[in-house]
Enzyme design. Structure first.
Site, PDB file in Angstrom:
ATOM      1  N   LYS A   1       9.053  -6.820  -6.145  1.00  0.00           N
ATOM      2  CA  LYS A   1       8.829  -7.134  -4.723  1.00  0.00           C
ATOM      3  C   LYS A   1       7.434  -7.696  -4.501  1.00  0.00           C
ATOM      4  CE  LYS A   1       7.597  -3.731  -1.712  1.00  0.00           C
ATOM      5  NZ  LYS A   1       6.370  -4.043  -0.948  1.00  0.00           N
ATOM      6  N   ASN A   2       6.429  -7.005  -5.015  1.00  0.00           N
ATOM      7  CA  ASN A   2       5.055  -7.408  -4.691  1.00  0.00           C
ATOM      8  C   ASN A   2       4.583  -8.628  -5.476  1.00  0.00           C
ATOM      9  OD1 ASN A   2       5.013  -5.418  -2.829  1.00  0.00           O
ATOM     10  ND2 ASN A   2       3.786  -3.980  -4.028  1.00  0.00           N
TER      11      ASN A   2
ATOM     12  N   ARG B   1       3.905  -6.335   6.479  1.00  0.00           N
ATOM     13  CA  ARG B   1       2.487  -6.720   6.451  1.00  0.00           C
ATOM     14  C   ARG B   1       2.218  -7.878   5.503  1.00  0.00           C
ATOM     15  NH1 ARG B   1      -1.394  -3.626   7.933  1.00  0.00           N
ATOM     16  NH2 ARG B   1      -2.610  -4.489   6.237  1.00  0.00           N
TER      17      ARG B   1
ATOM     18  N   CYS C   1      -0.188   0.896   9.692  1.00  0.00           N
ATOM     19  CA  CYS C   1       1.168   1.271   9.308  1.00  0.00           C
ATOM     20  C   CYS C   1       1.140   2.728   8.878  1.00  0.00           C
ATOM     21  CB  CYS C   1       1.724   0.360   8.223  1.00  0.00           C
ATOM     22  SG  CYS C   1       1.110   0.712   6.612  1.00  0.00           S
TER      23      CYS C   1
ATOM     24  N   ARG D   1      -5.049   0.061   7.154  1.00  0.00           N
ATOM     25  CA  ARG D   1      -4.807  -1.197   6.444  1.00  0.00           C
ATOM     26  C   ARG D   1      -5.319  -2.449   7.169  1.00  0.00           C
ATOM     27  NH1 ARG D   1       1.049  -1.133   3.808  1.00  0.00           N
ATOM     28  NH2 ARG D   1       0.049  -2.480   2.301  1.00  0.00           N
TER      29      ARG D   1
ATOM     30  N   ASP E   1       1.464   3.365  -5.489  1.00  0.00           N
ATOM     31  CA  ASP E   1       2.891   3.219  -5.176  1.00  0.00           C
ATOM     32  C   ASP E   1       3.785   4.148  -6.011  1.00  0.00           C
ATOM     33  OD1 ASP E   1       2.250   1.354  -3.278  1.00  0.00           O
ATOM     34  OD2 ASP E   1       2.702  -0.380  -4.531  1.00  0.00           O
TER      35      ASP E   1
ATOM     36  N   VAL F   1      -6.419   5.493  -2.576  1.00  0.00           N
ATOM     37  CA  VAL F   1      -6.281   4.113  -2.086  1.00  0.00           C
ATOM     38  C   VAL F   1      -5.987   4.073  -0.578  1.00  0.00           C
ATOM     39  CG1 VAL F   1      -5.037   1.929  -2.356  1.00  0.00           C
ATOM     40  CG2 VAL F   1      -5.521   3.342  -4.368  1.00  0.00           C
TER      41      VAL F   1
ATOM     42  N   ARG G   1      13.763  -2.078   1.836  1.00  0.00           N
ATOM     43  CA  ARG G   1      12.690  -3.074   1.796  1.00  0.00           C
ATOM     44  C   ARG G   1      12.263  -3.347   0.357  1.00  0.00           C
ATOM     45  NH1 ARG G   1       7.665  -1.745   5.136  1.00  0.00           N
ATOM     46  NH2 ARG G   1       7.200  -3.694   4.092  1.00  0.00           N
TER      47      ARG G   1
HETATM   48  N1  EPU Z   1      -8.448  -2.922   2.730  1.00  0.00           N
HETATM   49  C1  EPU Z   1      -9.445  -3.119   3.647  1.00  0.00           C
HETATM   50  N2  EPU Z   1      -9.631  -4.387   4.142  1.00  0.00           N
HETATM   51  C2  EPU Z   1      -8.871  -5.450   3.759  1.00  0.00           C
HETATM   52  C3  EPU Z   1      -7.847  -5.233   2.825  1.00  0.00           C
HETATM   53  C4  EPU Z   1      -7.665  -3.946   2.306  1.00  0.00           C
HETATM   54  O1  EPU Z   1     -10.169  -2.188   4.030  1.00  0.00           O
HETATM   55  O2  EPU Z   1      -9.095  -6.566   4.252  1.00  0.00           O
HETATM   56  C5  EPU Z   1      -8.225  -1.547   2.164  1.00  0.00           C
HETATM   57  C6  EPU Z   1      -6.856  -0.978   2.551  1.00  0.00           C
HETATM   58  O3  EPU Z   1      -6.871  -0.393   3.832  1.00  0.00           O
HETATM   59  C7  EPU Z   1      -6.603   0.012   1.433  1.00  0.00           C
HETATM   60  C8  EPU Z   1      -7.259  -0.665   0.223  1.00  0.00           C
HETATM   61  O4  EPU Z   1      -8.153  -1.641   0.754  1.00  0.00           O
HETATM   62  O5  EPU Z   1      -7.240   1.231   1.696  1.00  0.00           O
HETATM   63  C9  EPU Z   1      -6.302  -1.348  -0.727  1.00  0.00           C
HETATM   64  O6  EPU Z   1      -5.380  -2.148   0.001  1.00  0.00           O
HETATM   65  P1  EPU Z   1      -4.782  -3.509  -0.534  1.00  0.00           P
HETATM   66  O7  EPU Z   1      -5.290  -4.627   0.303  1.00  0.00           O
HETATM   67  O8  EPU Z   1      -4.973  -3.621  -2.004  1.00  0.00           O
HETATM   68  O9  EPU Z   1      -3.252  -3.313  -0.201  1.00  0.00           O
HETATM   69  P2  EPU Z   1      -2.243  -4.469   0.194  1.00  0.00           P
HETATM   70  O10 EPU Z   1      -2.629  -5.708  -0.496  1.00  0.00           O
HETATM   71  O11 EPU Z   1      -2.038  -4.486   1.658  1.00  0.00           O
HETATM   72  C10 EPU Z   1      -0.600  -4.115  -1.831  1.00  0.00           C
HETATM   73  C11 EPU Z   1       0.850  -3.777  -1.996  1.00  0.00           C
HETATM   74  C12 EPU Z   1       1.079  -2.317  -1.606  1.00  0.00           C
HETATM   75  C13 EPU Z   1       0.220  -1.440  -2.524  1.00  0.00           C
HETATM   76  C14 EPU Z   1      -1.247  -1.867  -2.399  1.00  0.00           C
HETATM   77  C15 EPU Z   1      -2.166  -1.119  -3.349  1.00  0.00           C
HETATM   78  C16 EPU Z   1       1.894  -5.926  -1.591  1.00  0.00           C
HETATM   79  C17 EPU Z   1       2.753  -6.763  -0.727  1.00  0.00           C
HETATM   80  N3  EPU Z   1       1.637  -4.676  -1.162  1.00  0.00           N
HETATM   81  O12 EPU Z   1      -0.900  -3.909  -0.448  1.00  0.00           O
HETATM   82  O13 EPU Z   1       2.447  -2.049  -1.836  1.00  0.00           O
HETATM   83  O14 EPU Z   1       0.352  -0.095  -2.158  1.00  0.00           O
HETATM   84  O15 EPU Z   1      -1.396  -3.277  -2.667  1.00  0.00           O
HETATM   85  O16 EPU Z   1      -1.772  -1.281  -4.659  1.00  0.00           O
HETATM   86  O17 EPU Z   1       1.477  -6.359  -2.654  1.00  0.00           O
HETATM   87  C18 EPU Z   1       4.479  -0.879  -1.584  1.00  0.00           C
HETATM   88  O18 EPU Z   1       5.006  -1.717  -2.335  1.00  0.00           O
HETATM   89  O19 EPU Z   1       5.066   0.183  -1.230  1.00  0.00           O
HETATM   90  C19 EPU Z   1       3.126  -1.124  -1.081  1.00  0.00           C
HETATM   91  C20 EPU Z   1       2.626  -0.477  -0.024  1.00  0.00           C
END
Ligand code: EPU
Length: 420
Positions: free
Chosen positions: A23-24, A94, A118, A123, A307, A329, A399
């Site tokens: 998915k990701n 998201r 969320c 996030r 995850d 995280v 999802r």
């Molecule tokens: N963060 C910030 N500011 C930003 C971006 C992130 O403070 O601009 C913080 C977040 O709040 C969090 C941390 O950084 O505390 C890490 O978040 P990250 O941005 O890496 O998460 P993401 O890119 O939104 C992806 C996966 C998630 C997975 C996380 C961490 C996708 C589509 N989603 O989310 O997947 O948990 O990385 O590995 O790639 C899932 O599949 O169930 C899922 C939630």
């Protein structure tokens, strides 16, 4: 509203299961199709609601997406007519924010709803926005929308203040069409980022260093279409391995890769699993034994994935001994704990750690899924609980897991879906 009914506490899971595409990984690859007006053909695409939502978003933007019966996608973005990702779509997923970087780089304008919080945490996307500003974009937030524009993107040296997966991906995509060189420091190292870089390179991008802390991108004037197969889903892989471990089973996973799940395999071995890996397969054998409790701490790749945290909480809840699960995280990712407690699990949460003492028997109960991975963990708990577990709000599971009940049934689980 659909629910999953699970009769647990029976036989160990046994057999083979095919792991789907990640998915990701597929979501950023779909966003990357915006970077070219040539045809992109994408294979190993999982049939998931998040994929359907992304296809719907692309179609709303005027892009043609053709799906064949095997879920191969043909995407042609030369017909794009709108640069807008509405709130109605972004609030359900998201990852839609991933269209921001490519749209801006290719068309000089994007209007994308702010994702908002969320269930698992606040996030924010501040790092995405600040990085795009450093590349010369004007980025404003008005009435809940990100409005970004730039005559062209400019290469820049950017140190990300925190590791972010989709933030790195957004920036990486924007940099492929920028003028000059972009250096992304403190980049996310997740396999899905590497897969995206592999796809972009096939499209003609000049990228090096992915998988490490520093990624360098030399901008190109244009990218071209290509065919690309998405990598296997490491979280689905980890979830099925954990299900096998919890039931004392013996399961062979196919179309996956042990290299993607090193830390998970280490922890499963520590909990008593016998693991054999082959080319594209992983076999786990618990020899009928109950798993031992293991402690984990989540952190960005290559550490233990957030995850998989809920699934390991579930494993510890039925393990011999105890384990401490620490989440670093996301700030609010223990909502499955309350539901597991309703099944008799002995878990105490203090700060960002859950202290779990394994019980020989959980009791089936009606439980509610709060997010994608929480739903998976409740299904796993249901497999080993005595009696019936009914998991509500399973739209979360759809999802991110393709045909989870069919795959579990194939391994001998008693699980079925009922529409209320
Ligand atoms: N963060 C910030 N500011 C930003 C971006 C992130 O403070 O601009 C913080 C977040 O709040 C969090 C941390 O950084 O505390 C890490 O978040 P990250 O941005 O890496 O998460 P993401 O890119 O939104 C992806 C996966 C998630 C997975 C996380 C961490 C996708 C589509 N989603 O989310 O997947 O948990 O990385 O590995 O790639 C899932 O599949 O169930 C899922 C939630």
């Amino acid at each position: 509203m659909e629910k999953l009914y699970i009769k647990g506490g029976r036989e160990p899971l046994e057999g083979r299961v095919r792991i789907s595409g990640a998915k990701n990984a597929v979501l950023p690859v779909l966003a990357a199709t915006l970077l070219t007006d040539e045809l992109m053909t994408i294979g190993n695409v999982p049939h998931l609601n998040d994929v359907t939502t992304t296809i719907e978003l692309l179609r709303q933007m005027g892009i043609s997406v053709v799906i064949d019966e095997r879920m191969n996608l043909e995407v042609n973005s030369s017909t794009i007519s709108s640069f807008f990702a509405p709130y109605e779509v972004v609030k359900t997923m998201r990852a839609s924010v991933l269209v921001l970087g490519p749209m801006l780089a290719r068309y000089g304008y994007a209007r994308v709803s702010l994702p908002g919080g969320c269930a698992i945490g606040s996030r924010p996307v501040d790092i995405h926005l600040e990085s795009l500003r450093k590349m010369g974009a004007k980025v404003d937030v008005e009435d809940g929308y990100i409005i970004a524009s730039a005559p062209y993107m400019r290469g820049a040296d950017i140190e990300l203040p925190g590791r972010t997966v989709t933030g790195t991906e957004n920036l990486l995509m924007a940099a492929t069409l920028a003028r000059g060189v972009t250096t992304i420091r403190n980049a996310a190292r997740e396999p899905e980022v590497v897969d995206l870089a592999r796809c972009l390179r096939k499209m003609g991008a000049d990228i090096s260093g992915e998988g490490g802390d520093v990624i360098t991108v030399r901008g190109r004037e244009r990218l071209h279409g290509c065919g690309f197969d998405v990598l296997p889903d490491r979280i689905e892989t980890g979830t099925f391995l954990t299900a096998a471990a919890m039931t004392g089973g013996k399961v062979r996973l196919e179309n996956t890769s042990a290299g993607l799940v090193d830390t998970i395999l280490c922890k499963l071995t520590e909990s008593g699993a016998h693991i054999n890996t082959g080319n594209g397969s992983i076999e786990i054998d618990m020899r009928g034994e109950r798993p031992r409790g293991v402690s984990i701490e989540t952190a960005p790749y290559p550490a233990f994935p957030t995850d998989m945290q809920a699934q390991f909480t579930s494993l510890n809840a039925v393990a011999d001994g105890s384990g401490v699960v620490t989440e670093t995280v996301f700030e609010n990712r223990f909502m499955h704990v309350q539901e597991m407690q309703r099944m008799g699990a002995d878990i105490v949460v203090r700060g960002n750690s859950a202290y779990i003492t394994g019980s020989r028997r959980l009791k089936g109960a009606p439980v509610m899924a709060t997010d994608l991975r929480a739903s998976a963990s409740l299904i796993l708990a249901g497999l080993v609980a005595e009696g019936e577990t009914v998991v509500d709000r399973i739209y979360h599971i759809d999802r991110g897991y393709e045909c989870i009940e069919e795959k579990l049934s194939q391994l001998g689980a008693d699980i079925h879906r009922v529409s209320a």
